[in-house]
Design an enzyme around this catalytic site. Structure first.
Site, mmCIF file in Angstrom:
data_model
loop_
_atom_site.group_PDB
_atom_site.id
_atom_site.type_symbol
_atom_site.label_atom_id
_atom_site.label_comp_id
_atom_site.label_asym_id
_atom_site.label_seq_id
_atom_site.Cartn_x
_atom_site.Cartn_y
_atom_site.Cartn_z
ATOM 1 C CG ASN A 89 -0.352 -0.197 2.540
ATOM 2 O OD1 ASN A 89 0.656 -0.880 2.691
ATOM 3 N ND2 ASN A 89 -0.953 0.401 3.559
ATOM 4 C CD GLU A 104 -5.622 -6.226 -0.911
ATOM 5 O OE1 GLU A 104 -6.194 -6.796 0.024
ATOM 6 O OE2 GLU A 104 -5.234 -5.032 -0.849
ATOM 7 C CB CYS A 132 -8.910 -4.749 -2.278
ATOM 8 S SG CYS A 132 -7.734 -3.429 -1.938
#
Length: 294
Positions: A89, A104, A132
Site C-alpha cells: 500500500n 492488492e 479491493c
C-alpha cells in the site's frame, strides 16, 4: 540489498535467507520472482507454494509507503506464467486520501503492467477490504481468483464478494489484464512514447477515456502506468498510481523523478490532468507535461 528489506529479511528462516540473499542483493531488486526462482526457493526451503508466499509477505509489506497510517500491507500476486509479483500500500502526504493505493491494487497492477496475462491467486497479510474485492472483480480471472490469508483456508473471490456486481452486469467483454491496444501512434521523445504506449493499454470500457503516465528518473529509468477502470467506478486506479507503484517497487523514491508526462485525449469525458499534476507536485515533481492523443 535495499535497506527497506533488512528488518524483514533478518526475521526469515535461515534457509530462506540463504536462498534469497543473492536475489535481494541488487538495491533495485524488481520486487518479483520468476517461476524459476520460485521453484528454487521451494527446493531450498521445503515449503510448498502457499507456505512460501506467506513466508515472503513481510518482504512485500516492507515496500509499503504509509506515512499517514503506518499500517503496512503486503500482497503477492501469482501470475499464470509462474511469476510472483509483490505489492504494497501507498499513501501520499499533501495529496488526497482518494489517491491512496491498496496493496492488492499494487500487486495486481505490478503484474498487469509487467505483461502478465492473468492471475491464479493472490496472497495478502490482511483481509482485503471491500474496495479491493471490487477491484479484483474486474480481472479476467473473475470470481475464480484464489485469495490466501494467514491462518485461513484459501477461498475464491466469489466467497469474499457474494452477489457480486461487476463488468459482466454492464455487458463488458474485455476485462482487466486482457490484451488491449487502442492504436494511438507513438510520437515525441522516449518519455512521450512511453506515456502513449501506456494509454494504448488502458482498460477504460466505461468512460472511453484512455490515459497513461510515464515518469523519468534522474538515472534515465522510465516507469509508466496505464489507466484501469472499474465497473463500480470508485475503485478505478489512475495511470499515475500505476507508474508510482512500479517506481516504488523497483527501489526508487519520489525525489528520483525528474520529469513526468501524461497522455490523454483533450475531449475525453474524464480528464486526469488536474489530479495527476496535483499529486506529482505534492511528491516534489514540478516538471509535468501533457501529450494529447489524436
Amino acid at each position: 540489498m535495499h535497506p527497506r528489506f533488512q528488518t524483514a529479511f533478518a526475521q526469515l528462516a535461515d534457509n530462506l535467507q540463504s536462498a534469497l540473499a543473492p536475489i535481494l542483493a541488487d538495491k533495485h531488486f524488481p520486487a518479483l520472482l520468476t517461476g524459476e526462482q520460485v521453484s528454487s526457493l521451494k527446493s531450498a526451503t521445503g515449503l510448498d507454494e502457499d507456505a512460501l508466499a506467506f513466508a515472503l509477505l513481510p518482504l512485500a509489506a516492507a515496500c509499503a509507503r504509509t506515512p499517514l497510517s503506518n499500517f503496512n500491507v503486503g500482497a503477492i500476486a501469482r501470475g499464470v506464467s509462474g511469476t510472483w509479483y509483490f505489492g504494497a500500500n501507498m499513501e501520499f502526504i499533501g495529496a488526497t486520501m482518494q489517491q491512496t493505493v491498496h496493496a492488492e491494487q499494487s500487486a495486481i497492477s505490478h503484474a498487469w503492467l509487467s505483461g502478465e496475462k492473468a492471475l491464479a491467486a493472490i496472497t495478502v497479510n490482511y483481509t482485503p477490504c471491500g474496495h479491493c474485492r471490487q477491484f479484483m472483480n474486474e480481472l479476467n480471472s473473475g470470481l475464480d481468483l484464489r485469495i490466501h490469508l494467514p491462518g485461513r483456508e484459501a477461498h475464491a473471490l466469489r466467497d469474499y464478494l457474494p452477489d457480486a456486481f461487476g463488468p459482466k452486469d454492464l455487458e463488458i467483454k474485455t476485462l482487466l489484464m486482457d490484451e488491449q491496444d487502442h492504436g494511438f501512434a507513438l510520437t515525441g521523445d522516449a518519455l512521450s512514447q512511453a506515456a502513449i504506449a501506456a494509454a494504448n493499454r488502458s482498460h477504460m470500457p466505461y468512460s472511453k477515456s484512455p490515459s497513461g503516465v510515464a515518469l523519468e528518473c534522474k538515472d534515465g529509468r522510465i516507469f509508466s502506468g496505464s489507466y484501469a477502470e472499474n465497473a463500480a467506478f470508485n475503485p478505478t486506479l489512475p495511470p499515475l498510481q500505476g507508474a508510482l507503484i512500479l517506481l516504488n517497487l523497483k527501489g526508487y523514491d519520489y525525489p528520483d523523478i525528474q520529469r513526468a508526462i501524461l497522455a490523454e485525449k483533450a475531449d475525453a469525458p474524464l480528464i486526469q490532468w488536474d489530479a495527476t499534476a496535483a499529486t506529482l507536485k505534492a511528491l516534489g515533481c514540478n516538471t509535468i507535461d501533457r501529450v494529447l492523443l489524436g
